[in-house]
Design an enzyme around this catalytic site. Structure first.
Site, PDB file in Angstrom:
ATOM      1  N   ASN A   5      11.333   1.658   2.287  1.00  0.00           N
ATOM      2  CA  ASN A   5       9.672   1.644   3.324  1.00  0.00           C
ATOM      3  C   ASN A   5       9.446   2.944   4.089  1.00  0.00           C
ATOM      4  O   ASN A   5      10.908   2.952   4.573  1.00  0.00           O
ATOM      5  CB  ASN A   5       9.839   0.260   3.701  1.00  0.00           C
ATOM      6  N   CYS A  30     -30.608 -15.029 -11.702  1.00  0.00           N
ATOM      7  CA  CYS A  30     -29.521 -15.679 -10.336  1.00  0.00           C
ATOM      8  C   CYS A  30     -29.509 -15.198  -9.046  1.00  0.00           C
ATOM      9  O   CYS A  30     -29.794 -16.231  -8.160  1.00  0.00           O
ATOM     10  CB  CYS A  30     -28.175 -15.890 -10.550  1.00  0.00           C
ATOM     11  N   ALA A  54       1.336  -1.017   0.550  1.00  0.00           N
ATOM     12  CA  ALA A  54       0.435   0.388  -0.095  1.00  0.00           C
ATOM     13  C   ALA A  54       0.707   1.167   0.084  1.00  0.00           C
ATOM     14  O   ALA A  54       0.576   2.663  -0.429  1.00  0.00           O
ATOM     15  CB  ALA A  54      -1.137   0.132   1.184  1.00  0.00           C
ATOM     16  N   CYS A  62     -19.904 -13.016  -9.132  1.00  0.00           N
ATOM     17  CA  CYS A  62     -20.768 -13.027  -9.171  1.00  0.00           C
ATOM     18  C   CYS A  62     -20.262 -14.448  -8.726  1.00  0.00           C
ATOM     19  O   CYS A  62     -20.079 -15.400  -9.008  1.00  0.00           O
ATOM     20  CB  CYS A  62     -22.484 -13.395  -9.583  1.00  0.00           C
ATOM     21  N   ARG A  76      -1.773   0.718   7.842  1.00  0.00           N
ATOM     22  CA  ARG A  76      -1.481   0.547   8.702  1.00  0.00           C
ATOM     23  C   ARG A  76      -0.622   2.106   9.677  1.00  0.00           C
ATOM     24  O   ARG A  76       0.194   2.541  10.564  1.00  0.00           O
ATOM     25  CB  ARG A  76      -0.266  -0.337   9.125  1.00  0.00           C
ATOM     26  N   CYS A  84     -23.040 -17.496  -9.912  1.00  0.00           N
ATOM     27  CA  CYS A  84     -22.937 -18.108 -11.197  1.00  0.00           C
ATOM     28  C   CYS A  84     -21.291 -17.868 -12.182  1.00  0.00           C
ATOM     29  O   CYS A  84     -21.366 -18.082 -12.847  1.00  0.00           O
ATOM     30  CB  CYS A  84     -24.139 -17.671 -12.242  1.00  0.00           C
ATOM     31  N   GLN A 143       0.413  -6.329  -3.597  1.00  0.00           N
ATOM     32  CA  GLN A 143      -0.027  -6.784  -2.351  1.00  0.00           C
ATOM     33  C   GLN A 143      -1.294  -5.687  -2.894  1.00  0.00           C
ATOM     34  O   GLN A 143      -2.766  -5.459  -2.337  1.00  0.00           O
ATOM     35  CB  GLN A 143       0.014  -6.371  -1.120  1.00  0.00           C
ATOM     36  N   CYS A 187     -27.055  -9.914  -7.761  1.00  0.00           N
ATOM     37  CA  CYS A 187     -26.293 -10.858  -8.831  1.00  0.00           C
ATOM     38  C   CYS A 187     -27.411 -10.606 -10.031  1.00  0.00           C
ATOM     39  O   CYS A 187     -28.786  -9.845  -9.432  1.00  0.00           O
ATOM     40  CB  CYS A 187     -26.246 -12.072  -9.726  1.00  0.00           C
ATOM     41  N   HIS A 204      -3.919 -10.226  -4.044  1.00  0.00           N
ATOM     42  CA  HIS A 204      -5.061  -9.827  -3.449  1.00  0.00           C
ATOM     43  C   HIS A 204      -6.313  -9.158  -3.914  1.00  0.00           C
ATOM     44  O   HIS A 204      -6.995  -8.391  -3.739  1.00  0.00           O
ATOM     45  CB  HIS A 204      -4.716  -8.817  -1.549  1.00  0.00           C
TER      46      HIS A 204
HETATM   47  P1  NAD Z   1       0.368  -1.153   5.490  1.00  0.00           P
HETATM   48  O1  NAD Z   1      -0.549  -0.576   5.322  1.00  0.00           O
HETATM   49  O2  NAD Z   1       0.190  -2.620   5.944  1.00  0.00           O
HETATM   50  O3  NAD Z   1       1.713  -0.466   5.426  1.00  0.00           O
HETATM   51  C1  NAD Z   1       2.006   0.511   3.888  1.00  0.00           C
HETATM   52  C2  NAD Z   1       3.857   0.572   4.464  1.00  0.00           C
HETATM   53  O4  NAD Z   1       4.212   1.640   3.116  1.00  0.00           O
HETATM   54  C3  NAD Z   1       4.242   0.840   5.995  1.00  0.00           C
HETATM   55  O5  NAD Z   1       4.994   0.690   6.785  1.00  0.00           O
HETATM   56  C4  NAD Z   1       4.226   2.526   5.429  1.00  0.00           C
HETATM   57  O6  NAD Z   1       5.675   3.113   6.675  1.00  0.00           O
HETATM   58  C5  NAD Z   1       4.804   2.439   4.121  1.00  0.00           C
HETATM   59  N1  NAD Z   1       4.218   3.997   3.808  1.00  0.00           N
HETATM   60  C6  NAD Z   1       3.443   4.457   3.158  1.00  0.00           C
HETATM   61  N2  NAD Z   1       3.951   5.151   2.858  1.00  0.00           N
HETATM   62  C7  NAD Z   1       5.281   5.366   1.562  1.00  0.00           C
HETATM   63  C8  NAD Z   1       5.477   6.082   1.003  1.00  0.00           C
HETATM   64  N3  NAD Z   1       4.962   7.387   0.839  1.00  0.00           N
HETATM   65  N4  NAD Z   1       7.249   5.573   0.508  1.00  0.00           N
HETATM   66  C9  NAD Z   1       7.480   4.817   0.885  1.00  0.00           C
HETATM   67  N5  NAD Z   1       6.793   3.678   2.505  1.00  0.00           N
HETATM   68  C10 NAD Z   1       5.220   4.197   2.990  1.00  0.00           C
HETATM   69  O7  NAD Z   1       0.386  -2.381   3.389  1.00  0.00           O
HETATM   70  P2  NAD Z   1       0.421  -3.610   3.245  1.00  0.00           P
HETATM   71  O8  NAD Z   1       2.194  -4.203   3.776  1.00  0.00           O
HETATM   72  O9  NAD Z   1       0.223  -3.423   1.473  1.00  0.00           O
HETATM   73  O10 NAD Z   1      -0.243  -4.588   3.435  1.00  0.00           O
HETATM   74  C11 NAD Z   1      -1.719  -4.428   3.914  1.00  0.00           C
HETATM   75  C12 NAD Z   1      -2.354  -4.681   3.151  1.00  0.00           C
HETATM   76  O11 NAD Z   1      -3.691  -3.581   2.044  1.00  0.00           O
HETATM   77  C13 NAD Z   1      -2.228  -4.994   1.832  1.00  0.00           C
HETATM   78  O12 NAD Z   1      -3.236  -6.457   1.631  1.00  0.00           O
HETATM   79  C14 NAD Z   1      -3.058  -4.395   0.691  1.00  0.00           C
HETATM   80  O13 NAD Z   1      -3.897  -5.263  -0.039  1.00  0.00           O
HETATM   81  C15 NAD Z   1      -3.906  -3.079   0.984  1.00  0.00           C
HETATM   82  N6  NAD Z   1      -3.788  -2.550   0.959  1.00  0.00           N
HETATM   83  C16 NAD Z   1      -3.681  -1.947  -1.031  1.00  0.00           C
HETATM   84  C17 NAD Z   1      -3.951  -0.994  -0.623  1.00  0.00           C
HETATM   85  C18 NAD Z   1      -3.559  -0.063  -3.005  1.00  0.00           C
HETATM   86  O14 NAD Z   1      -4.527  -0.700  -3.033  1.00  0.00           O
HETATM   87  N7  NAD Z   1      -3.310   0.556  -2.693  1.00  0.00           N
HETATM   88  C19 NAD Z   1      -4.314   0.645  -0.484  1.00  0.00           C
HETATM   89  C20 NAD Z   1      -4.209  -0.017   1.518  1.00  0.00           C
HETATM   90  C21 NAD Z   1      -4.026  -1.653   1.714  1.00  0.00           C
END
Ligand code: NAD
Length: 257
Positions: free
Chosen positions: A223, A160, A24, A131, A36, A134, A103, A156, A123
């Site tokens: 990160n 269905c 994310a 659906c 998080r 079906c 992810q 759906c 993910h």
């Molecule tokens: P997470 O929210 O657990 O962690 C995100 C990490 O990214 C954190 O450790 C944070 O410190 C870091 N971070 C935030 N902004 C940043 C930046 N600009 N540069 C560098 N690092 C940065 O996310 P995760 O590890 O992907 O796991 C959580 C779940 O969240 C996954 O399953 C994902 O599917 C889902 N998710 C996806 C999205 C999306 O599709 N954009 C958004 C939210 C959550």
């Protein structure tokens, strides 16, 4: 920091199979909150209420899910890829990229120019729905329109009437088998594995860097905050994904010139 950027550029230029693994954090600079970080999604909603079991098991679970989805989906749909997504797509154009394992469900790697067949989505993808009875496919745009017209729980089409679920993996739901196996295979045969913007606490996704490391790859973690896998990293780059990836791309270009 400059020495670490240089080292990563050197690793990328020498790699046979570069795998980029994103979470994310690669998309927060596009305006999509992560889970998080402070102010992230789990600061505002209780994750226990949005499990797969709640979604398929109760009308109330689905109502709550779609209520949240109605607000979250437009944020994803209106987001634009940022410098990190574009830098990763440029690595593909430069012939450096084996694949992206993500992810994320936001489709931004593809929109930045990484071909779909090179993006392994662990993910799912928020732009699609289907659906559960079906298998009929719906676009999320279509389902979103129904929500905007006042439908609380999309079903759906008749006859269905099955449960429509977004093509995303909810907490408590089994991982997509093919994608998970393929991600593990690519991680194990990578020689450079770069994590961008992931807390590395969500399993089994967080196993991928460990598979790569176990198989002998160099592990790079970019990160903002610390991760539990930091002790295994060959290069740690604490910083924002956009600017760090831009700097790395620039050094890669100079080395390839
Ligand atoms: P997470 O929210 O657990 O962690 C995100 C990490 O990214 C954190 O450790 C944070 O410190 C870091 N971070 C935030 N902004 C940043 C930046 N600009 N540069 C560098 N690092 C940065 O996310 P995760 O590890 O992907 O796991 C959580 C779940 O969240 C996954 O399953 C994902 O599917 C889902 N998710 C996806 C999205 C999306 O599709 N954009 C958004 C939210 C959550």
């Amino acid at each position: 920091m400059a020495a670490e950027v240089e080292r990563v550029a050197e690793l990328i230029c020498g790699a046979q199979r570069l795998v980029v693994f994103t979470g994310a954090g690669v998309s927060t600079e596009s305006g999509i909150p992560d889970f998080r970080s402070p102010g992230g999604i789990w600061d505002r909603f209780n994750p226990d209420e949005f499990t797969y079991q709640h979604f398929v098991g109760s009308v109330e679970g689905r109502r709550k899910y779609w209520e949240l989805g109605r607000h979250v989906y437009p944020v994803i749909r209106n987001a634009e890829p940022n410098a990190a997504h574009y830098a990763i797509a440029d690595l593909h154009r430069l012939g450096c990229l084996d694949c992206v394992i993500t992810q994320n469900i936001d489709n931004l790697h593809q929109r930045a120019g990484v071909p779909s067949e090179k993006v392994i989505e662990l993910h799912g993808n928020a732009t699609r729905a289907r659906c559960l009875s079906c298998g009929c496919a719906y676009t999320r745009d279509e389902v979103h329109e129904w929500l905007e017209r006042g439908v609380e729980i999309p079903m759906c089409d008749p006859p269905c009437g099955g449960i429509i679920k977004p093509h995303t993996i909810l907490f408590g739901e089994a991982m997509p088998e093919q994608e998970t196996l393929e991600a593990e295979r690519r991680a194990r045969r990578s020689d450079v594995f770069v994590v961008v913007g992931s807390s590395l606490v969500v399993y089994p996704a967080a196993m991928m860097p460990l598979y790569a490391k176990e198989a002998g790859a160099a592990l790079v973690i970019i990160n903002l905050s610390e991760t539990p896998h930091d002790p295994y990293a060959d290069v740690l780059l604490p910083g924002k994904a956009g600017s760090v990836m831009e700097q790395i791309l620039e050094r890669v270009r100079q080395r390839l010139a």
